[in-house]
Every structure is written in structure tokens, then in C-alpha cells.
Scaffold this motif. Structure first.
Motif, PDB file in Angstrom:
ATOM      1  N   PRO A 301     -30.482  63.118 -18.673  1.00 31.33           N
ATOM      2  CA  PRO A 301     -30.226  62.633 -20.038  1.00 31.33           C
ATOM      3  C   PRO A 301     -28.768  62.759 -20.458  1.00 31.33           C
ATOM      4  N   THR A 302     -27.846  62.593 -19.523  1.00 34.13           N
ATOM      5  CA  THR A 302     -26.430  62.796 -19.807  1.00 34.13           C
ATOM      6  C   THR A 302     -25.817  61.656 -20.610  1.00 34.13           C
ATOM      7  N   VAL A 303     -26.475  60.490 -20.664  1.00 32.92           N
ATOM      8  CA  VAL A 303     -26.002  59.409 -21.528  1.00 32.92           C
ATOM      9  C   VAL A 303     -27.071  59.001 -22.540  1.00 32.92           C
ATOM     10  N   ALA A 304     -28.135  59.803 -22.660  1.00 37.00           N
ATOM     11  CA  ALA A 304     -29.177  59.615 -23.686  1.00 37.00           C
ATOM     12  C   ALA A 304     -29.741  58.199 -23.688  1.00 37.00           C
ATOM     13  N   GLN A 305     -30.102  57.706 -22.492  1.00 33.44           N
ATOM     14  CA  GLN A 305     -30.603  56.335 -22.395  1.00 33.44           C
ATOM     15  C   GLN A 305     -32.006  56.232 -21.802  1.00 33.44           C
ATOM     16  N   GLY A 306     -32.678  57.348 -21.561  1.00 33.28           N
ATOM     17  CA  GLY A 306     -33.990  57.276 -20.922  1.00 33.28           C
ATOM     18  C   GLY A 306     -34.995  56.469 -21.720  1.00 33.28           C
ATOM     19  N   ALA A 307     -35.210  56.838 -22.978  1.00 32.70           N
ATOM     20  CA  ALA A 307     -36.171  56.126 -23.822  1.00 32.70           C
ATOM     21  C   ALA A 307     -35.699  54.708 -24.104  1.00 32.70           C
ATOM     22  N   ALA A 308     -34.386  54.540 -24.298  1.00 31.47           N
ATOM     23  CA  ALA A 308     -33.854  53.206 -24.586  1.00 31.47           C
ATOM     24  C   ALA A 308     -34.146  52.240 -23.449  1.00 31.47           C
ATOM     25  N   GLN A 309     -33.943  52.700 -22.207  1.00 33.09           N
ATOM     26  CA  GLN A 309     -34.191  51.818 -21.075  1.00 33.09           C
ATOM     27  C   GLN A 309     -35.681  51.527 -20.903  1.00 33.09           C
ATOM     28  N   ALA A 310     -36.532  52.481 -21.213  1.00 34.93           N
ATOM     29  CA  ALA A 310     -37.977  52.235 -21.170  1.00 34.93           C
ATOM     30  C   ALA A 310     -38.374  51.180 -22.195  1.00 34.93           C
ATOM     31  N   LEU A 311     -37.815  51.278 -23.403  1.00 34.24           N
ATOM     32  CA  LEU A 311     -38.102  50.289 -24.441  1.00 34.24           C
ATOM     33  C   LEU A 311     -37.591  48.910 -24.030  1.00 34.24           C
ATOM     34  N   GLU A 312     -36.411  48.868 -23.421  1.00 36.78           N
ATOM     35  CA  GLU A 312     -35.875  47.574 -22.990  1.00 36.78           C
ATOM     36  C   GLU A 312     -36.733  46.951 -21.892  1.00 36.78           C
ATOM     37  N   ASP A 313     -37.248  47.774 -20.974  1.00 38.40           N
ATOM     38  CA  ASP A 313     -38.184  47.244 -19.976  1.00 38.40           C
ATOM     39  C   ASP A 313     -39.322  46.504 -20.661  1.00 38.40           C
ATOM     40  N   ALA A 314     -39.905  47.158 -21.667  1.00 38.33           N
ATOM     41  CA  ALA A 314     -41.044  46.573 -22.377  1.00 38.33           C
ATOM     42  C   ALA A 314     -40.648  45.285 -23.092  1.00 38.33           C
ATOM     43  N   PHE A 335     -37.491  38.586 -14.863  1.00 39.54           N
ATOM     44  CA  PHE A 335     -37.681  39.976 -15.295  1.00 39.54           C
ATOM     45  C   PHE A 335     -36.792  40.917 -14.491  1.00 39.54           C
ATOM     46  N   HIS A 336     -36.798  40.786 -13.187  1.00 37.82           N
ATOM     47  CA  HIS A 336     -36.019  41.698 -12.350  1.00 37.82           C
ATOM     48  C   HIS A 336     -34.518  41.464 -12.495  1.00 37.82           C
ATOM     49  N   GLU A 337     -34.114  40.219 -12.666  1.00 38.91           N
ATOM     50  CA  GLU A 337     -32.685  39.927 -12.843  1.00 38.91           C
ATOM     51  C   GLU A 337     -32.157  40.573 -14.117  1.00 38.91           C
ATOM     52  N   ARG A 338     -32.972  40.619 -15.156  1.00 44.65           N
ATOM     53  CA  ARG A 338     -32.535  41.173 -16.439  1.00 44.65           C
ATOM     54  C   ARG A 338     -32.659  42.689 -16.506  1.00 44.65           C
ATOM     55  N   ARG A 339     -33.542  43.275 -15.695  1.00 45.02           N
ATOM     56  CA  ARG A 339     -33.794  44.707 -15.845  1.00 45.02           C
ATOM     57  C   ARG A 339     -33.237  45.584 -14.731  1.00 45.02           C
ATOM     58  N   VAL A 340     -33.341  45.174 -13.496  1.00 42.06           N
ATOM     59  CA  VAL A 340     -33.001  46.091 -12.401  1.00 42.06           C
ATOM     60  C   VAL A 340     -31.513  46.452 -12.389  1.00 42.06           C
ATOM     61  N   PRO A 341     -30.574  45.488 -12.473  1.00 42.23           N
ATOM     62  CA  PRO A 341     -29.157  45.889 -12.468  1.00 42.23           C
ATOM     63  C   PRO A 341     -28.789  46.769 -13.661  1.00 42.23           C
ATOM     64  N   ARG A 342     -29.310  46.463 -14.816  1.00 43.55           N
ATOM     65  CA  ARG A 342     -28.988  47.226 -16.024  1.00 43.55           C
ATOM     66  C   ARG A 342     -29.504  48.656 -15.912  1.00 43.55           C
ATOM     67  N   ALA A 343     -30.770  48.809 -15.543  1.00 46.48           N
ATOM     68  CA  ALA A 343     -31.335  50.152 -15.398  1.00 46.48           C
ATOM     69  C   ALA A 343     -30.622  50.924 -14.291  1.00 46.48           C
ATOM     70  N   THR A 344     -30.261  50.251 -13.209  1.00 47.43           N
ATOM     71  CA  THR A 344     -29.579  50.910 -12.097  1.00 47.43           C
ATOM     72  C   THR A 344     -28.208  51.431 -12.522  1.00 47.43           C
ATOM     73  N   THR A 345     -27.481  50.637 -13.295  1.00 45.64           N
ATOM     74  CA  THR A 345     -26.163  51.069 -13.772  1.00 45.64           C
ATOM     75  C   THR A 345     -26.276  52.310 -14.648  1.00 45.64           C
ATOM     76  N   VAL A 346     -27.273  52.326 -15.527  1.00 51.38           N
ATOM     77  CA  VAL A 346     -27.467  53.486 -16.404  1.00 51.38           C
ATOM     78  C   VAL A 346     -27.809  54.725 -15.582  1.00 51.38           C
ATOM     79  N   VAL A 347     -28.690  54.586 -14.609  1.00 49.67           N
ATOM     80  CA  VAL A 347     -29.055  55.721 -13.761  1.00 49.67           C
ATOM     81  C   VAL A 347     -27.835  56.219 -12.993  1.00 49.67           C
ATOM     82  N   GLU A 348     -27.069  55.307 -12.424  1.00 46.24           N
ATOM     83  CA  GLU A 348     -25.888  55.720 -11.653  1.00 46.24           C
ATOM     84  C   GLU A 348     -24.860  56.422 -12.537  1.00 46.24           C
TER      85      GLU A 348
END
Length: 380
Positions: A301-314, A335-348
């Protein structure tokens, strides 16, 4: 016409309830299966940055969230030590745009309660104590085997959304082998009374803990957190957690003096989790079953985006399912084009900051935060 009219959602967390809201709003028959006997959200706080607030607005609950949270626009950094000098106080990034505060803190069970009520008001059915034990695929549907205290049953849906968290049963049932991996850190969170002057998040990097911080959640409440090397804290009681946190907080000053005094008396809501990280490589779906939220990705949770990214998935899943006429290859590709790169960047990015903290290095933390801010300020 939506791609599906009958949806099973596994998990009643943020991703699952957001999906239920969006698809029920579009007229689908939605059933949410939650393994726990009650809503059972962890009883501490949650930090919601602007893109999360924007998502909650789309779900129709922003005004309720605003009324039961605490918003602020600045972030403070203090040095470790009993004097705790203020190093910097800077404007927080408004990741959701000008219409929303930069950040809002909230009691996590309050958010869960608001989301559950919204889903049910739109007609979604939520079944607690319903555990998925098998997933069977067919060309035109997915059959779930459900175990309850009353016995077992099978139910069939056109689409199944696995939003059942880090230890997702759906992810395992559909053969995805990627799992969350601990990164070596653990975090205490405690819900405490807020000193009036503590009106925005302040962070301390260093000292005996990697991070000591807090986030206001209401007019007289906030949650405080301490990050340490991961420990086996299984079975820890609130009284034990309060005592350990009080000792870890002893070297920190400023508002931590008031927090520590409460911890020494014992507080009701204290819990402890390990930092984990994972991203399921695309595709996140297997036929008519898809995993989202913590089932698909997790990060420190170092950038406080866990819940935000879950909501964006939905939000993205709800958008494509209600715009396409069938669960087609084109739907899943978008769906994957819009979500996978974005979520991956946040995780990285989250992992990079965690790695610097573990190495006790400064790193370009502000640069990483700017990268995340630029990304999530855009609509998902």
C-alpha cells in the motif's frame, strides 16, 4: 443489449460489490456469493485517492462517502525522533480531477456498508456463508458448486466474476497459478481518536519502522499504521496488537504521542497483514470466468491504490459487458488493454518504493508518485 443478463459475482469486497452495482444498474440479474457469514470488512481505515472517489461517484455513492469520510488536500512528511520535525508539507495530487478532493480517509466497514446497501437497492442478491468449491465451464454458461451450512447446491450463470481476494478460490478453480507473494514487510493498522490538529496524512520514513503514518477518517477518528519486517502475528488479539504498536511507536513524536497514549490503553480495532505483490498476466479470464481486484493483482500500500485499482477493474468490466452484445474476443481484448497495463504499472511502482524502504534507501519516491498520479488521473 448487454453481453449477459445473469451474473454470479464471487466475493463481497470492493471489486465484487462495485461489479454487482454496475451490472444490476444495467438490468442484469446479479447474485453475489460471499464465503464469510457477514460482510466482515477489516475494522480499520482506508485511504481513498481521487481516482477512487471518481469511481465511487460513478457507482452513485460519492455523496454518502463524502458524508462519512474526511477529505484533505495536503500531505505532510516528518523526520523520525521524539521532536518529529516537519520536513515538508505539500499539496496532494488530485488524481480524480478538480471535482473531487485529493484524498479522503474512511472507516473501511462504513464503505463496505454503503456499497452493500447500494447493490441491494439496485436488486442484486447477496448470499453470505456461500463458498465456491467448483467451477464448471460450458459454452453458454458457468456452473458454480456452492457449499453452505445448509448443504451444497449448483447454480449456473452466463458470466462469473471472481472478486474473492488475495486467496481467490475462483482463480485456483480456473487454473491460474499466479499467487500473491510476501515482500518481507508487515503492517499494523489501528483505528483511534484523531487529535484536532491531525487534519491530513503525515508520514515518517525511517526510525525503527519503515513507515509510521496516519490518515484522518472523520471529525474525531483516524487510523494509524506502522510498517515493520513481517512477523508471524497470527492469532494476535487487539490488546496484544495495541501493546506491540505502542512499543513500536515509542520513538515517534508529534501526533504519535496522542496515538501512543491510546494504544497503551488498548484500542478495539487493530489488525496486522503482510505486504504482498502479484499480477496475473493477461488474460484474466478463462472463457466466461474472469478474476478482478485482489484476485488479479495486489501490491504493497505504498501508493494507496489497492482499492482504487479494484474499483477501476469493476468499472471497466461493467462498461465493456454493458456495451457489447456478447462475451466476444473483442470484449475481452478491450478489457485487458484498458486494465492490465494500468494495474501492472501501479503494482510495479508500489513494489519499487517498498524495495527502497527495505534497502533503507531514499530512491526517487516523488518521481514514482508522479508517474502513478499521471497514470491514474486519466480515466481507466
Amino acid at each position: 443489449m448487454s453481453a449477459v443478463q445473469n451474473v454470479g459475482v464471487v466475493g463481497a469486497g470492493a471489486a465484487g460489490l462495485a461489479t454487482a452495482i454496475l451490472l444490476a444498474e444495467a438490468g442484469a440479474d446479479v447474485v453475489v456469493y460471499e464465503a464469510k457469514p457477514t460482510l466482515g470488512a477489516l475494522g480499520s481505515g482506508i485511504t481513498l485517492q481521487g481516482n477512487a472517489l471518481r469511481a465511487l461517484d460513478r457507482l452513485g455513492i460519492w455523496e454518502q462517502v463524502r458524508a462519512r469520510s474526511f477529505s484533505f488536500e495536503v500531505l505532510g512528511i516528518r523526520a523520525p525522533g521524539p521532536e518529529a520535525p516537519l520536513v515538508a508539507e505539500m499539496p496532494d495530487n488530485k488524481m480524480g480531477g478538480a471535482d473531487y478532493p485529493a484524498t479522503a480517509g474512511m472507516f473501511r466497514p462504513d464503505l463496505a456498508e454503503i456499497m452493500l446497501a447500494r447493490a441491494q437497492a439496485l436488486g442484486a442478491s447477496v448470499r453470505f456463508g456461500a463458498r465456491v468449491t467448483a467451477v464448471t465451464h460450458a459454452d453458454d454458461g458457468v456452473t458454480l458448486t456452492i457449499a453452505t451450512d445448509a448443504g451444497g447446491e449448483q447454480v449456473t450463470h452466463e458470466l462469473v466474476v471472481g472478486a474473492d481476494g488475495l486467496n481467490s478460490a475462483v482463480r485456483e478453480q480456473i487454473g491460474i497459478t499466479t499467487r500473491p507473494e510476501p515482500n518481507g514487510m508487515g503492517i499494523f493498522r489501528a483505528f483511534v481518536e484523531r487529535p484536532p490538529e491531525a487534519d491530513h496524512t503525515e508520514l515518517v520514513f525511517g526510525g525503527p519502522s519503515y513507515i509510521a503514518g496516519f490518515c484522518p477518517t472523520g471529525e474525531d477518528t483516524m487510523y494509524a499504521y506502522l510498517v515493520e519486517d513481517k512477523q508471524d502475528r497470527q492469532g494476535m488479539t487487539p490488546a496484544e496488537g495495541s501493546k506491540i504498536m505502542a512499543e513500536l511507536a515509542r520513538p515517534y513524536g508529534a501526533h504519535w504521542n496522542a496515538i501512543r497514549a491510546q494504544l497503551e490503553q488498548g484500542v478495539e480495532h487493530v489488525h496486522y497483514t503482510w505486504f504482498t505483490s502479484h499480477v496475473v498476466a493477461a488474460p484474466w479470464n478463462r472463457g466466461r470466468v474472469v478474476v478482478i481486484g485482489d484476485a488479479a493483482h495486489s501490491c504493497p500500500p505504498t501508493v494507496a491504490q489497492g482499492a482504487a485499482q479494484a474499483l477501476e477493474d469493476a468499472l471497466v468490466l461493467g462498461d465493456v459487458v454493458t456495451r457489447y452484445e456478447a462475451l466476444s474476443d473483442e470484449l475481452w481484448a478491450e478489457f485487458h488493454e484498458r486494465r492490465v497495463p494500468r494495474a501492472t504499472t501501479v503494482v510495479e511502482a508500489s513494489n519499487q518504493i517498498a524495495a527502497w524502504l527495505l534497502a533503507r534507501e531514499r530512491g526517487d519516491v516523488q518521481g514514482v508518485h508522479r508517474t502513478v498520479s499521471d497514470l491514474v488521473s486519466q480515466e481507466p
